[in-house]
Design an enzyme around this catalytic site. Structure first.
Site, mmCIF file in Angstrom:
data_model
loop_
_atom_site.group_PDB
_atom_site.id
_atom_site.type_symbol
_atom_site.label_atom_id
_atom_site.label_comp_id
_atom_site.label_asym_id
_atom_site.label_seq_id
_atom_site.Cartn_x
_atom_site.Cartn_y
_atom_site.Cartn_z
ATOM 1 N N SER A 105 0.832 -1.199 0.000
ATOM 2 C CA SER A 105 0.000 0.000 0.000
ATOM 3 C C SER A 105 0.877 1.264 0.000
ATOM 4 O O SER A 105 1.590 1.501 -0.968
ATOM 5 C CB SER A 105 -0.958 -0.053 1.199
ATOM 6 O OG SER A 105 -1.992 0.900 1.091
ATOM 7 N N ASP A 160 -10.135 -4.466 -5.108
ATOM 8 C CA ASP A 160 -9.516 -3.440 -4.265
ATOM 9 C C ASP A 160 -10.342 -2.150 -4.337
ATOM 10 O O ASP A 160 -10.469 -1.552 -5.414
ATOM 11 C CB ASP A 160 -8.085 -3.177 -4.746
ATOM 12 C CG ASP A 160 -7.264 -2.352 -3.770
ATOM 13 O OD1 ASP A 160 -7.852 -1.529 -3.038
ATOM 14 O OD2 ASP A 160 -6.035 -2.535 -3.740
ATOM 15 N N HIS A 191 -7.981 -5.027 -0.881
ATOM 16 C CA HIS A 191 -6.746 -4.289 -0.627
ATOM 17 C C HIS A 191 -5.822 -5.051 0.316
ATOM 18 O O HIS A 191 -4.606 -4.878 0.276
ATOM 19 C CB HIS A 191 -7.067 -2.913 -0.047
ATOM 20 C CG HIS A 191 -5.910 -1.959 -0.093
ATOM 21 N ND1 HIS A 191 -5.398 -1.459 -1.279
ATOM 22 C CD2 HIS A 191 -5.132 -1.427 0.896
ATOM 23 C CE1 HIS A 191 -4.375 -0.649 -1.015
ATOM 24 N NE2 HIS A 191 -4.183 -0.629 0.292
#
Length: 213
Positions: A105, A160, A191
């Site tokens: 991320s 996601d 995610h």
């Protein structure tokens, strides 16, 4: 280390043949977050895991953002170069080869920026749920030459809610055009990470090890 050094964890290599891993956590993580992941995908590799120096509502990050998915690109560029300096200093201190970044991320986004801004710092990267970090990335020949063929694994989540499929596809194309050797896989995931991420990352870095040997 200089005063700009990151709080970090370092685990020396038990297997000298594996490239070191630079572990870069997501928002709200710290230097401990990805150590287990690093051990799973490359057992025995040296692990260098810094904590992001930016706080968002008390949560560590590697750079500022203006909103979800909207980055403060001036800060991002500054922080990526700062991270690159830290890695260079850490390599000297710990006697490391150029590492493969493993970022999740926010950590994956700064790893992608580092590939584009200071590619000589990394030997490659595993980018987990990454987005295009820069709206106007450098396109000059030295960057392409420095990236030339460096392996990058980009793992995206089909469901996601943060990273649109078009954005991750654009990142894969951008890194390929910049000279990296990109493998992009879209997983049936959101995610968050899944076991498939671990398995694919482990197999991919095993192939990187074999080619290096």
């Amino acid at each position: 280390m200089t005063e700009s050094a990151f709080i970090h964890r370092f685990e020396p290599a038990a297997n000298a043949g594996s490239p070191p891993l630079l572990l870069l956590h997501g928002t709200g993580g710290d230097e401990n977050d990805l150590l287990g992941l690093g051990r799973m995908i490359s057992p025995g590799a040296a692990l260098l895991s810094p904590r992001g120096r930016v706080l968002e509502h008390g949560m560590p990050r590697f750079f500022r953002r203006l909103a979800e998915g909207v980055f403060d690109e001036i800060d991002l560029r500054h922080r990526a170069l700062e991270l690159g300096d830290f890695v260079t200093e850490a390599r000297q201190r710990y006697g490391l080869a150029a590492p493969v970044a493993v970022g999740f991320s926010n950590g994956a986004n700064i790893a992608a920026a580092l590939l584009l801004l200071k590619p000589e710092v990394l030997a490659g990267a595993i980018l987990l749920r990454a987005m295009v970090p820069l709206s106007d990335p450098p396109k000059n020949d030295p960057i392409k030459a420095a990236l030339g063929g460096k392996p990058v694994l980009l793992l995206s989540g089909q469901a996601d809610p943060i990273v649109p499929a078009s954005n991750s596809a654009r990142l894969a194309a951008l890194l390929s055009q910049a000279g990296a050797s990109v493998t992009h896989k879209v997983l049936p995931a959101g995610h968050q990470l899944s076991q498939a991420d671990v398995t694919l990352a482990r197999d991919w870095i095993g192939n990187v090890d074999a080619k290096a040997a």
